[in-house]
Scaffold this active site. Structure first.
Site, mmCIF file in Angstrom:
data_model
loop_
_atom_site.group_PDB
_atom_site.id
_atom_site.type_symbol
_atom_site.label_atom_id
_atom_site.label_comp_id
_atom_site.label_asym_id
_atom_site.label_seq_id
_atom_site.Cartn_x
_atom_site.Cartn_y
_atom_site.Cartn_z
ATOM 1 N NE ARG A 152 -13.591 -30.046 14.284
ATOM 2 C CZ ARG A 152 -13.445 -28.939 15.146
ATOM 3 N NH1 ARG A 152 -14.110 -29.090 16.138
ATOM 4 N NH2 ARG A 152 -12.507 -28.346 14.756
ATOM 5 C CE LYS B 7 -16.224 -26.813 23.490
ATOM 6 N NZ LYS B 7 -16.217 -28.185 22.998
ATOM 7 C CG PHE C 247 -24.827 -24.680 18.177
ATOM 8 C CD1 PHE C 247 -24.238 -23.881 16.971
ATOM 9 C CD2 PHE C 247 -24.161 -25.726 18.491
ATOM 10 C CE1 PHE C 247 -22.901 -24.341 16.481
ATOM 11 C CE2 PHE C 247 -23.295 -26.116 17.937
ATOM 12 C CZ PHE C 247 -22.301 -25.614 16.792
ATOM 13 N NE ARG D 36 -19.923 -27.064 14.884
ATOM 14 C CZ ARG D 36 -19.303 -26.139 14.782
ATOM 15 N NH1 ARG D 36 -18.097 -26.127 15.574
ATOM 16 N NH2 ARG D 36 -19.464 -24.779 14.210
ATOM 17 C CD GLU E 237 -25.902 -21.252 21.838
ATOM 18 O OE1 GLU E 237 -26.528 -20.901 21.219
ATOM 19 O OE2 GLU E 237 -24.943 -21.851 21.275
ATOM 20 C CD GLU F 17 -20.993 -30.353 19.607
ATOM 21 O OE1 GLU F 17 -20.657 -31.408 20.091
ATOM 22 O OE2 GLU F 17 -19.956 -29.304 19.585
ATOM 23 C CE LYS G 71 -12.395 -24.212 22.704
ATOM 24 N NZ LYS G 71 -11.896 -25.327 21.873
ATOM 25 N NE ARG H 278 -9.568 -22.656 17.120
ATOM 26 C CZ ARG H 278 -10.161 -23.739 17.526
ATOM 27 N NH1 ARG H 278 -11.024 -23.789 18.612
ATOM 28 N NH2 ARG H 278 -10.019 -24.850 17.069
#
Length: 511
Positions: free
Chosen positions: A231, A211, A295, A216, A209, A260, A372, A366
């Site tokens: 976020r 970025k 997403f 966010r 996808e 986003e 990413k 994470r």
């Protein structure tokens, strides 16, 4: 239990770099608490009082000259109650009344307690009891799985809430936590990939996808009630009526969407990040329209989806909000994945994110199931200080001292400096913003005078830095230094705990 016991534990945690030793100290303290003491003690040790900011800044707190008492008498619950009262003071003369209440509290504290309270209330209590360490300590103290504590924390949004549940009801109470529509959860995050090829090889079946160079958002809807969060879980619903209207128009009764948002130019390219973020302030509503790109779908019409594979969550997203789905391709071959990455760059976006279609939604984590890929190296670092400029930058704070986050909770670790990439407008903003958080030189005088040369600041601001890489360097305590670093932008959407760690900086040595 006395506040002095919390202070002693804090000092013990600060004196060691061993994670196991930190956990042992904290667990030992927590296991001795009564149920009513758990929440305030966990909040104090994590450096985040339950009341948040109490309306008193650095100058007020360090300007209080109350004499310290010799022996401790303040209890944890008593201090928590006083802070609640102070935080609630409003109206005419509120500042004076808050100061008087703080003076009364300080006059009953020992010298170590006074120092602890000042650092706690100014956000400078960085003794190493970060969320990860506290989660492990709560688990050890109350004999429950650490993952159960983490999940309860992420779904409730409050570590203190999870700790109280662990203390009062054990694993069974922790298992009762569910996603609640209208209560935001910590967002899942992506980790940097070495390359597109390495991510594709590691993750197997994936979606690739865009970025986006946006902000966010997490959107919750129950019936006609729509709420939008950043976020950092700050609610911005009132500032983004167009997003509210778009989600209210979806064909569902309840939904939680992750994604986003950004503002576009007339030709469809992303506007500068700062323009998107300007919509999130108190005066954000204006002519610059935001567009959502979702997403993930975490809940749909009464069913929580966090534990389902991403493939199923995307199917739910397509059903309810397909027209707002972020650009990307499911299960691409290598050439198709490269085309997505090239298209994202050509459209002005940051890169791509490669996600395992088998991954669950790891809120607040994470992990490597989302990776990413960016065409350039960037790091989110903490501003530690700045130097007064010379020549055309005279009178402006220019050269930034940059630090990476210590994953063990210690002070940020300096990794370099830069004055590049700063526009005149950003220099003016930076000078004013850093002056507001400048630390005094000797504890009594202002530290933002041009005569000081270097202005040290409270570690509160996160700045995104573009760099060519890092190199081994004995000059800085982390053993690495940034190469050709330049400022891309400040990140008001991120907190210090969102900054990159020294380990992530060191990982670029092999990049």
């Amino acid at each position: 239990m006395l506040l002095a016991d919390v202070v002693s534990a804090s000092m013990a945690v600060a004196s060691t770099r061993s994670r196991l030793a930190k956990v042992a100290v904290l667990a030992g303290l927590l296991s001795q608490l009564t149920e009513t003491e758990v929440a305030p003690a966990v909040a104090f040790l994590a450096g985040l009082p339950r009341q948040g900011k109490v309306g008193a800044g650095w100058r007020t707190l360090f300007g209080i000259a109350a004499a310290a008492v010799a022996s401790p008498t303040l209890s944890i619950v008593e201090v928590d109650n006083v802070l609640t009262v102070i935080a609630g003071i409003e109206g005419k003369g509120a500042a004076q009344r808050r100061t008087e209440s703080l003076e009364a509290l300080m006059s009953r504290a020992t010298a170590p307690e006074q120092d602890f309270l000042r650092r706690l209330l100014t956000g400078e209590l960085r003794q190493g009891a970060l969320e990860g360490v506290m989660i492990d300590a709560v688990a050890a103290a109350f004999a429950v799985p650490a993952e159960a504590v983490r999940r309860a924390f992420l779904l409730s949004g409050q570590l203190t809430t999870a700790a109280v549940a662990a203390a009062s009801g054990g694993a069974a109470a922790l298992a009762e936590f569910r996603l609640v529509v209208g209560r935001p959860v910590r967002p899942m995050l992506a980790t940097p990939a070495e390359s597109l090829d390495s991510a594709l090889a590691e993750l197997g079946r994936v979606t690739v996808e865009y970025k986006l160079d946006g902000a966010r958002i997490q959107v919750h809807r129950m019936g006609a009630d729509v709420r939008v969060y950043t976020r950092t879980l700050r609610e911005i619903t009132a500032a983004v009526p167009e997003l509210v209207g778009q989600v209210r128009g979806l064909a569902c009764e309840s939904v939680v969407l992750d994604g986003e948002t950004l503002a576009l130019t007339d030709d469809g390219r992303p506007r500068p990040f700062q323009e998107t973020m300007s919509r999130f302030g108190a005066r954000g509503v204006g002519q610059l329209l935001l567009r959502p790109y979702f997403f993930d779908c975490l809940h749909l019409d009464g069913q929580d989806l966090l534990d389902l594979p991403l493939e199923q969550r995307i199917a739910a997203l397509d059903r309810v909000a397909g027209r707002f789905r972020i650009p990307g391709v499911m299960e691409p071959g290598h050439e198709e994945a490269m085309e997505v990455a090239l298209a994202a760059a050509a459209a002005g976006h940051e890169g791509v994110v490669i996600k395992s279609l088998e991954s669950s939604y790891a809120a607040g984590r994470r992990g490597r199931s989302w990776q990413k890929v960016k065409p350039v190296h960037t790091l989110d670092l903490i501003v530690l200080a700045a130097e007064w400029g010379h020549g055309r930058r005279r009178g402006l704070l220019s050269n930034l001292h940059l630090g990476a986050r210590d994953p063990d909770g210690g002070p940020a670790i300096m990794v370099g400096k830069t004055f590049k990439g700063l526009t005149d407008e950003l220099l003016r903003w930076q000078t004013a913003a850093l002056a507001d958080i400048a630390l005094p030189v000797d504890g009594t005088t202002e530290g933002c005078s041009p005569e000081t040369g270097v202005v040290r600041v409270r570690p509160e601001l996160v700045v995104e830095i573009e760099l060519d890489g890092v190199q081994v360097s004995p000059r800085y305590p982390g053993g690495v230094a940034l190469r050709f670093a330049r400022v891309l932008r400040y990140r008001p959407d991120k907190e210090v705990n969102d900054a990159d760690t020294i380990d992530q900086v060191r990982a670029l040595l092999s990049g």
